[in-house]
Design an enzyme around this catalytic site. Structure first.
Site, PDB file in Angstrom:
ATOM      1  N   SER A 157      26.918  28.950 -97.466  1.00  9.69           N
ATOM      2  CA  SER A 157      28.136  28.506 -98.133  1.00  9.69           C
ATOM      3  C   SER A 157      27.818  27.739 -99.416  1.00  9.69           C
ATOM      4  O   SER A 157      27.176  28.281-100.321  1.00  9.69           O
ATOM      5  CB  SER A 157      28.990  27.697 -97.159  1.00  9.69           C
ATOM      6  OG  SER A 157      30.292  27.498 -97.646  1.00  9.69           O
ATOM      7  N   ASP A 252      36.156  36.455 -94.533  1.00 10.70           N
ATOM      8  CA  ASP A 252      35.772  35.252 -95.261  1.00 10.70           C
ATOM      9  C   ASP A 252      36.432  35.273 -96.633  1.00 10.70           C
ATOM     10  O   ASP A 252      36.347  36.277 -97.344  1.00 10.70           O
ATOM     11  CB  ASP A 252      34.246  35.237 -95.412  1.00 10.70           C
ATOM     12  CG  ASP A 252      33.696  33.980 -96.037  1.00 10.70           C
ATOM     13  OD1 ASP A 252      34.481  33.130 -96.489  1.00 10.70           O
ATOM     14  OD2 ASP A 252      32.460  33.855 -96.083  1.00 10.70           O
ATOM     15  N   HIS A 282      33.668  33.253 -91.965  1.00 13.28           N
ATOM     16  CA  HIS A 282      32.796  32.273 -92.607  1.00 13.28           C
ATOM     17  C   HIS A 282      32.165  31.345 -91.571  1.00 13.28           C
ATOM     18  O   HIS A 282      32.849  30.810 -90.700  1.00 13.28           O
ATOM     19  CB  HIS A 282      33.594  31.438 -93.610  1.00 13.28           C
ATOM     20  CG  HIS A 282      32.729  30.574 -94.477  1.00 13.28           C
ATOM     21  ND1 HIS A 282      32.077  31.063 -95.572  1.00 13.28           N
ATOM     22  CD2 HIS A 282      32.406  29.256 -94.398  1.00 13.28           C
ATOM     23  CE1 HIS A 282      31.390  30.087 -96.148  1.00 13.28           C
ATOM     24  NE2 HIS A 282      31.567  28.986 -95.442  1.00 13.28           N
TER      25      HIS A 282
END
Length: 312
Positions: A157, A252, A282
């Protein structure tokens, strides 16, 4: 570069849907009901710790990397093992060494590499460029402490943003040499303009509201949002970067940013591998213990990184 095949869009399967709902319930309602960073961090700190022992690693130590706290995971497999500099996710605002401890332990065991996890300064107290500068300091320290080792950078991320920014900084500042980069569902573009940000805006754990809040905290100055060291998709020169492995997820909001970055890297002559998991969301690599498909995907991701670090 391998591209994910186009398939008609359907919802997550029941096991994935259940895990999304559980993860969402355990996460603070930030950017909507909860906006104070102290409250958000307190909410996360109060959550129950995972059951069971952490994956065993031969040596784990907290170190000072020229002023940047790091945690070093050494599986003690061999004296010249490669090294992975890992940057944790959390939108540049949340998470820390402890939140990603089990992930880094698993990474060290699977790759047989030393993992150096970076406790970079977080926004909003320390906005851009504090995080990439801390990560670069830790990278330089790592190269000095482990001379002659093959070094990878990796992150999930926001941490994947920092990992790929490290390759830009290392290229532009003359080192250290980086062998490869592993980017797990990277957070790369503050404009949030691609289709996946609309398709997956709500209902899949990470939301559009979260991302807006994260980016506003990390790059409050509009002028910084076009810096390649904050937003690598903002027309950065990507030539001369090390080979990249990206993991993306179909549900995501960041899906299309990761795929666009893979295309941009390939267009710049960088070798790229993409593993796209159409039915995932995610953060799923950190939930391998709760979902067999996530465990299999993580095993593949770590094996890919291990292979990229192998000599020859």
């Amino acid at each position: 570069m391998n591209r994910p095949p186009h398939r008609p869009r359907t919802g997550p399967d029941p096991a994935v849907r259940n895990l999304i709902d559980l993860a969402t319930a355990a996460f603070p309602p930030l950017a909507t009901e909860m906006t104070d960073i102290a409250d958000v961090r307190a909410f996360l700190a109060a959550r129950p710790r995972p059951d069971g022992p952490a994956p065993a690693v031969a040596r784990v130590s907290d170190r000072d990397a020229d002023g940047v706290p790091v945690r070093v995971y050494d599986p003690a497999v061999h004296a010249t093992a490669p090294v992975i500099v890992f940057c944790h996710g959390g939108g540049f605002v949340l998470c820390d060494l402890d939140s990603h401890d089990a992930f880094c332990r698993s990474l060290a065991r699977a790759t047989e590499a030393v993992v150096v996890s970076v406790d970079y300064r977080r926004a909003p107290e320390h906005p851009f460029p504090a995080a990439p500068e801390d990560a670069y300091t830790a990278l330089s320290w790592t190269a000095a402490i482990f001379p002659g080792r093959r070094i990878a950078v990796a992150g999930d991320s926001a941490g994947a943003n920092l990992a790929t920014v490290l390759t830009l900084l290392a290229r532009d500042r003359g080192g250290p040499a980086i062998t490869c980069q592993a980017l797990y569902y990277p957070m790369l573009d503050p404009t949030r303009s691609r289709a996946s940000h609309r398709e997956n805006a709500q209902g899949y754990f990470l939301t559009a509201d979260h991302l807006r809040w994260y980016w506003d905290a990390y790059v409050p100055r509009p002028a910084d949002r076009t810096s390649p060291y904050a937003a690598p998709l903002a027309g950065a020169d990507l030539s001369g970067l090390p080979p990249a492995h990206l993991v993306t997820a179909g549900f995501d909001p960041l899906r299309d940013d990761g795929l666009a970055y893979a295309t941009a890297l390939a267009s710049a002559g960088v070798s790229v591998t993409v593993h796209h998991h159409a039915g995932m969301f995610h953060g799923f690599l950190s939930m391998a213990g709760a979902l067999p498909a996530a465990a299999e995907a993580r095993e593949t991701a770590f094996a890919t990184l291990r292979g990229a670090l192998a000599p020859g």
